[in-house]
Design a protein around this motif. Structure first.
Motif, PDB file in Angstrom:
ATOM      1  N   ILE A  76      38.703 -28.019  47.065  1.00 18.25           N
ATOM      2  CA  ILE A  76      39.983 -27.332  47.238  1.00 18.25           C
ATOM      3  C   ILE A  76      39.803 -26.231  48.264  1.00 18.25           C
ATOM      4  O   ILE A  76      38.825 -25.472  48.221  1.00 18.25           O
ATOM      5  CB  ILE A  76      40.467 -26.732  45.905  1.00 18.25           C
ATOM      6  N   THR A  78      42.095 -23.082  50.385  1.00 17.42           N
ATOM      7  CA  THR A  78      43.322 -22.302  50.440  1.00 17.42           C
ATOM      8  C   THR A  78      43.334 -21.518  51.735  1.00 17.42           C
ATOM      9  O   THR A  78      42.283 -21.289  52.347  1.00 17.42           O
ATOM     10  CB  THR A  78      43.437 -21.322  49.255  1.00 17.42           C
ATOM     11  N   SER A  80      46.194 -19.142  54.669  1.00 13.46           N
ATOM     12  CA  SER A  80      47.513 -18.603  54.997  1.00 13.46           C
ATOM     13  C   SER A  80      47.688 -18.582  56.509  1.00 13.46           C
ATOM     14  O   SER A  80      46.716 -18.664  57.258  1.00 13.46           O
ATOM     15  CB  SER A  80      47.666 -17.199  54.426  1.00 13.46           C
ATOM     16  N   TYR A  90      51.427 -19.490  52.523  1.00 13.74           N
ATOM     17  CA  TYR A  90      50.160 -19.823  51.884  1.00 13.74           C
ATOM     18  C   TYR A  90      50.103 -21.328  51.620  1.00 13.74           C
ATOM     19  O   TYR A  90      51.137 -21.961  51.424  1.00 13.74           O
ATOM     20  CB  TYR A  90      50.018 -19.069  50.554  1.00 13.74           C
ATOM     21  N   THR A  92      47.551 -24.646  49.722  1.00  7.63           N
ATOM     22  CA  THR A  92      46.415 -25.152  48.959  1.00  7.63           C
ATOM     23  C   THR A  92      46.347 -26.644  49.201  1.00  7.63           C
ATOM     24  O   THR A  92      47.369 -27.327  49.159  1.00  7.63           O
ATOM     25  CB  THR A  92      46.599 -24.885  47.445  1.00  7.63           C
TER      26      THR A  92
END
Length: 110
Positions: A76, A78, A80, A90, A92
């Motif tokens: 995973i 993440t 921005s 943002y 994910t």
């Protein structure tokens, strides 16, 4: 530890994202992954964004088409960014390390 393993179907054909002045790029797609049934037997589905980076993204793009059943392992990520309206967004997603095709054309036709 950051490790993800998913099995699901592509919701639409994959897209190629190419880097400028490079043969490297990514194949991006959305995977529909069914959740385990809850006590009331309601079927729930998660729609997860996947990116697979490669030196030859066009080769994978040919096979990552709508409805295809695949297994994905990766991590995973993440991040921005600021959009054109100066609003911070943002995201994910799963950065795939491995993609496995889980059915042949004959199996799907049945």
């Amino acid at each position: 530890m950051n490790k993800v393993m998913l099995i699901g179907r592509l919701t639409k054909d994959s897209k190629i994202i190419k880097l400028q002045n490079s043969t490297r790029g990514a194949v991006k797609f959305r995977l529909a992954v069914n959740r385990n049934y809850s006590k009331d037997k309601d079927k729930k589905t998660d729609f997860i964004e996947i990116a697979y980076w490669s030196d030859h993204p066009c080769k994978m793009h040919e096979y990552l088409t709508k409805g295809k059943l695949v297994g994905v392992s990766g991590k995973i990520i993440t991040g921005s960014y600021v959009d054109n309206n100066n609003i911070k967004k943002y995201f994910t997603m799963v950065q795939a390390d491995t993609i496995k095709f889980l059915e042949s054309k004959k199996e799907k036709a049945m």
